[in-house]
Motif scaffolding. Sequence first.
Motif, PDB file in Angstrom:
ATOM      1  N   VAL A  55     -56.959 -22.220 -69.420  1.00 35.57           N
ATOM      2  CA  VAL A  55     -55.421 -21.366 -69.329  1.00 35.57           C
ATOM      3  C   VAL A  55     -54.342 -22.707 -70.345  1.00 35.57           C
ATOM      4  O   VAL A  55     -53.505 -21.869 -71.084  1.00 35.57           O
ATOM      5  N   ALA A  56     -55.173 -23.935 -70.327  1.00 37.54           N
ATOM      6  CA  ALA A  56     -53.891 -24.901 -71.794  1.00 37.54           C
ATOM      7  C   ALA A  56     -54.471 -24.970 -72.639  1.00 37.54           C
ATOM      8  O   ALA A  56     -53.450 -24.880 -73.832  1.00 37.54           O
ATOM      9  N   CYS A  57     -55.329 -23.311 -73.016  1.00 36.75           N
ATOM     10  CA  CYS A  57     -55.854 -22.938 -74.452  1.00 36.75           C
ATOM     11  C   CYS A  57     -54.408 -21.915 -75.367  1.00 36.75           C
ATOM     12  O   CYS A  57     -54.436 -22.025 -76.367  1.00 36.75           O
ATOM     13  N   LEU A  58     -53.931 -21.482 -74.007  1.00 39.97           N
ATOM     14  CA  LEU A  58     -53.156 -20.404 -74.406  1.00 39.97           C
ATOM     15  C   LEU A  58     -51.800 -20.875 -74.802  1.00 39.97           C
ATOM     16  O   LEU A  58     -51.270 -21.259 -74.503  1.00 39.97           O
ATOM     17  N   GLU A  59     -51.651 -20.173 -76.127  1.00 40.45           N
ATOM     18  CA  GLU A  59     -49.820 -20.036 -76.375  1.00 40.45           C
ATOM     19  C   GLU A  59     -48.918 -19.665 -75.612  1.00 40.45           C
ATOM     20  O   GLU A  59     -49.389 -19.263 -74.858  1.00 40.45           O
ATOM     21  N   PHE A  64     -48.723 -26.417 -66.188  1.00 40.85           N
ATOM     22  CA  PHE A  64     -48.214 -26.766 -65.116  1.00 40.85           C
ATOM     23  C   PHE A  64     -46.849 -26.133 -63.839  1.00 40.85           C
ATOM     24  O   PHE A  64     -46.528 -26.022 -63.288  1.00 40.85           O
ATOM     25  N   GLU A  65     -46.703 -24.956 -64.703  1.00 40.75           N
ATOM     26  CA  GLU A  65     -45.908 -23.898 -63.965  1.00 40.75           C
ATOM     27  C   GLU A  65     -46.757 -22.899 -63.744  1.00 40.75           C
ATOM     28  O   GLU A  65     -46.097 -21.958 -62.813  1.00 40.75           O
ATOM     29  N   LEU A  66     -47.824 -22.505 -63.245  1.00 45.60           N
ATOM     30  CA  LEU A  66     -48.297 -21.622 -62.278  1.00 45.60           C
ATOM     31  C   LEU A  66     -48.532 -22.202 -61.231  1.00 45.60           C
ATOM     32  O   LEU A  66     -49.154 -21.515 -60.432  1.00 45.60           O
TER      33      LEU A  66
END
Length: 82
Positions: A55-59, A64-66
């Motif tokens: 998920v961290a690869c998505l623009e 951390f907000e998930l």
Amino acid sequence: MATTTEADIHITKGHEVLKLYQFNTHTARHYFCSVCGIYTHHQRRSNPQEYGFNVACLEDVDPFELGEVPLGDGVNHPADRN
């Protein structure tokens, strides 16, 4: 890590720098960036029609907000239960 189907995963940029890594049965396909080394996504061993993606690869997505996210220990695979 999140899950999607094969039909719903689309690499929008950087495809040319992705490198494939396979081991053991060569069923799962793990992809990494050849520039920075980050794990981007993989085709699942247990269900090749599913993909796990970082998920961290998505623009515009801040993982951390998930909120609360279940974690694995990186050693014990859920399919390896006795």
